[in-house]
Every structure is written in structure tokens, then in C-alpha cells.
Design a protein around this motif. Structure first.
Motif, mmCIF file in Angstrom:
data_model
loop_
_atom_site.group_PDB
_atom_site.id
_atom_site.type_symbol
_atom_site.label_atom_id
_atom_site.label_comp_id
_atom_site.label_asym_id
_atom_site.label_seq_id
_atom_site.Cartn_x
_atom_site.Cartn_y
_atom_site.Cartn_z
ATOM 1 N N ARG A 1 0.824 -1.215 0.000
ATOM 2 C CA ARG A 1 0.000 0.000 0.000
ATOM 3 C C ARG A 1 0.855 1.260 0.000
ATOM 4 N N SER A 2 1.893 1.284 0.830
ATOM 5 C CA SER A 2 2.739 2.469 0.944
ATOM 6 C C SER A 2 3.970 2.333 0.063
ATOM 7 N N ARG A 3 4.030 3.112 -1.008
ATOM 8 C CA ARG A 3 5.179 3.092 -1.906
ATOM 9 C C ARG A 3 6.328 3.945 -1.356
ATOM 10 N N ALA A 4 6.016 4.818 -0.420
ATOM 11 C CA ALA A 4 7.038 5.712 0.127
ATOM 12 C C ALA A 4 8.157 4.934 0.799
ATOM 13 N N GLU A 5 7.856 3.742 1.299
ATOM 14 C CA GLU A 5 8.875 2.971 1.998
ATOM 15 C C GLU A 5 9.995 2.520 1.055
ATOM 16 N N LEU A 6 9.692 2.350 -0.227
ATOM 17 C CA LEU A 6 10.734 1.966 -1.176
ATOM 18 C C LEU A 6 11.754 3.085 -1.360
ATOM 19 N N LEU A 7 11.277 4.314 -1.416
ATOM 20 C CA LEU A 7 12.177 5.458 -1.503
ATOM 21 C C LEU A 7 12.989 5.599 -0.215
ATOM 22 N N ALA A 8 12.341 5.330 0.915
ATOM 23 C CA ALA A 8 13.043 5.396 2.196
ATOM 24 C C ALA A 8 14.136 4.336 2.265
ATOM 25 N N ALA A 9 13.854 3.146 1.760
ATOM 26 C CA ALA A 9 14.846 2.073 1.757
ATOM 27 C C ALA A 9 16.071 2.464 0.948
ATOM 28 N N THR B 1 20.292 5.335 17.555
ATOM 29 C CA THR B 1 20.755 6.699 17.787
ATOM 30 C C THR B 1 22.237 6.703 18.132
ATOM 31 N N GLU B 2 22.665 5.744 18.942
ATOM 32 C CA GLU B 2 24.083 5.638 19.288
ATOM 33 C C GLU B 2 24.944 5.335 18.068
ATOM 34 N N LEU B 3 24.365 4.679 17.067
ATOM 35 C CA LEU B 3 25.089 4.345 15.839
ATOM 36 C C LEU B 3 24.966 5.437 14.776
ATOM 37 N N GLY B 4 24.289 6.524 15.133
ATOM 38 C CA GLY B 4 24.189 7.657 14.222
ATOM 39 C C GLY B 4 23.091 7.561 13.188
ATOM 40 N N VAL B 5 22.094 6.708 13.413
ATOM 41 C CA VAL B 5 20.996 6.582 12.453
ATOM 42 C C VAL B 5 20.156 7.852 12.432
ATOM 43 N N ASP B 6 19.854 8.330 11.242
ATOM 44 C CA ASP B 6 18.962 9.472 11.072
ATOM 45 C C ASP B 6 17.562 8.926 10.781
ATOM 46 N N TYR B 7 16.742 8.851 11.804
ATOM 47 C CA TYR B 7 15.418 8.251 11.646
ATOM 48 C C TYR B 7 14.460 9.123 10.834
ATOM 49 N N ALA B 8 14.851 10.346 10.556
ATOM 50 C CA ALA B 8 14.034 11.197 9.691
ATOM 51 C C ALA B 8 14.005 10.654 8.265
ATOM 52 N N LEU B 9 14.968 9.814 7.920
ATOM 53 C CA LEU B 9 15.017 9.224 6.584
ATOM 54 C C LEU B 9 14.063 8.047 6.432
ATOM 55 N N THR B 10 13.544 7.545 7.545
ATOM 56 C CA THR B 10 12.764 6.310 7.525
ATOM 57 C C THR B 10 11.256 6.566 7.441
ATOM 58 N N VAL B 11 10.544 5.567 6.962
ATOM 59 C CA VAL B 11 9.079 5.596 6.902
ATOM 60 C C VAL B 11 8.563 4.277 7.467
ATOM 61 N N SER B 12 7.719 4.345 8.501
ATOM 62 C CA SER B 12 7.189 3.141 9.130
ATOM 63 C C SER B 12 5.693 2.948 8.915
ATOM 64 N N CYS B 13 5.000 4.014 8.551
ATOM 65 C CA CYS B 13 3.538 4.005 8.481
ATOM 66 C C CYS B 13 3.008 3.009 7.453
ATOM 67 N N TYR B 14 1.957 2.273 7.819
ATOM 68 C CA TYR B 14 1.333 1.307 6.915
ATOM 69 C C TYR B 14 0.624 1.985 5.744
ATOM 70 N N GLN B 15 0.276 3.261 5.910
ATOM 71 C CA GLN B 15 -0.469 3.948 4.859
ATOM 72 C C GLN B 15 0.075 5.367 4.649
ATOM 73 N N ALA B 16 1.393 5.455 4.566
ATOM 74 C CA ALA B 16 2.031 6.753 4.346
ATOM 75 C C ALA B 16 1.652 7.313 2.978
ATOM 76 N N THR B 17 1.652 8.619 2.872
ATOM 77 C CA THR B 17 1.380 9.259 1.592
ATOM 78 C C THR B 17 2.575 9.050 0.663
#
Length: 228
Positions: free
Chosen positions: A41-49, A178-194
Motif C-alpha cells: 500500500r505504501s510506496r514511500a517505503e521503497l524510496l526510504a529504503a 541513535t548511538e550508531l548515528g541513524v537518522d530516523y528522519a530518513l525512515t518511513v514506518s507508516c502502513y499507509q504513508a502518503t
């Protein structure tokens, strides 16, 4: 790079798999990231990956096209099934039939081609929403099968399925990343993200993510639809 052991990392674009990728990199693996365009359903996760794979220094990022929407059976692959916005009992309708088995099987094939003996997946038995293919017994069973069913396994090159988040709560995962420096702003978790990655803020995945950041004491960078 040639001295690093190779590993295939399943990357969905979400919080958990991104943390696993960071962990594999920290452990010294040359990371080959694998995502699936499976009719979700959410195609945005492919771009996030793609974003997180590049940000965390993958060697190669591969997207495999599948059509799990052709069989449906899940709110994530069948638009006639609504994504639940309240907690439910039992296995939720967001469970995609056999998804992790299909994904791990393809990861296993690529690992053999690469000569990699390690596969990483971000399954979690604490905040796993009731999915049967996110349990320790499942991972152990798949690993046993992998070593029986492949040339690598038969020839003594033991294949290992790593699930480093299995016993961690969402807050622990966020702290580790966070300790490993992950930028979680790059990620998408929502099942129905725009399409541009805005989260609904109401589905089970959004709820677990929001609670995780709050419990971890880390600012939630998620972009929510309708937020000012």
C-alpha cells in the motif's frame, strides 16, 4: 572492502530494518541491501529504503519486484481491506501471508550468489504486532532449512540468519540506532504513508513508533500528515 565479510540486509525503509543495517555495518560487514516492491500500500517505503541504504554506506541496493497483491489477504496488499487504526486481538489484518518466508528465500538466493554467509532481518518479538513470522522459532527454523536446501550449506559454508532486534523493545531499538548515528528522519514506518512519506499517525505501526521515541526520550522526527 575485499577483506570484509559480505551480508545481505533486508531493508524496508522502516525504523527497525534501518537500525539492523547500521548494526551490520558497525560489525564490519560489507552490506548488500535488499528491498521488495511487492504491491504494498505504501510506496514511500521503497524510496526510504533507497535513502537509508545510501546514507549508511551499502555496497549495492537491489529492489526485487513481486506481486503479492495478486493474492491479497492483507490490508497492506489489498486496498479493499482497511488498515486498522485501533489495537486488535490476534493476528492483525496487516499481516502479509508468507511475506518473510518469501523475502528471506530471495535473500538466501542472493547471499549464495554473493558468497555471503550472513543475512540480517529486522524482525522483533516484543513489538511485532502478532505476526507469526517474527518469532525466534521461525527464524531458527528458516536458518535450519537454509542450511539443508542450499549448495553453500551442503558444502559446509554455514548460513546464519541474524535477527538482532528480536528481544528489544522499540525504545531500546531507537536508543541503539541513535548511538550508531541513524537518522530516523530518513525512515518511513507508516502502513499507509502518503506518496511523499507523510505518516498517518493512527495505524499500529505509527503508534508503536511514536511510543518508542517517547519511551526512549528521543525527539520523534516523523512527519505526520496534517501536522502544522
Amino acid at each position: 572492502m575485499s577483506d570484509q565479510p559480505r551480508a545481505v540486509i533486508l531493508v524496508s525503509g522502516g525504523l527497525d530494518s534501518t537500525t539492523v543495517l547500521a548494526m551490520a555495518r558497525q560489525q564490519g560487514y560489507a552490506c548488500y541491501t535488499l528491498s521488495f516492491d511487492y504491491g504494498q500500500r505504501s510506496r514511500a517505503e521503497l524510496l526510504a529504503a533507497e535513502r537509508v541504504s545510501a546514507a549508511l554506506g551499502d555496497v549495492e541496493h537491489k529492489v526485487v519486484k513481486l506481486n503479492l497483491d495478486s493474492i491479497g489477504g492483507s490490508a497492506l496488499t489489498d486496498h479493499s481491506i482497511a488498515v486498522p487504526e485501533e489495537a486488535t486481538e490476534g493476528i492483525p489484518v496487516t499481516y502479509v501471508p508468507a511475506r518473510n518466508t518469501v523475502f528471506l528465500s530471495i535473500a538466501l538466493g542472493w547471499a549464495e550468489v554473493l558468497g555471503a554467509q550472513d543475512i540480517f532481518i529486522g524482525v522483533n518479538a516484543v513489538d511485532y504486532s502478532g505476526y507469526p513470522d517474527c518469532r525466534p522459532a521461525y527464524i531458527a527454523a528458516f536458518e535450519a532449512m537454509a542450511n539443508l536446501a542450499t549448495r553453500a550449506g551442503v558444502e559446509g559454508e554455514k548460513l546464519t540468519i541474524h535477527a538482532p532486534l528480536m528481544d528489544l523493545g522499540k525504545d531500546q531499538i531507537i536508543r541503539a540506532g541513535t548511538e550508531l548515528g541513524v537518522d530516523y528522519a530518513l525512515t518511513v514506518s507508516c502502513y499507509q504513508a502518503t506518496e511523499d512519506g507523510l505518516a498517518c499517525g493512527r495505524c499500529d505501526s505509527c503508534r508503536l513508533r511514536r511510543e518508542g521515541f517517547a519511551d526512549a526520550g528521543v525527539t520523534d522526527p516523523t512527519r505526520y500528515a496534517g501536522a502544522s
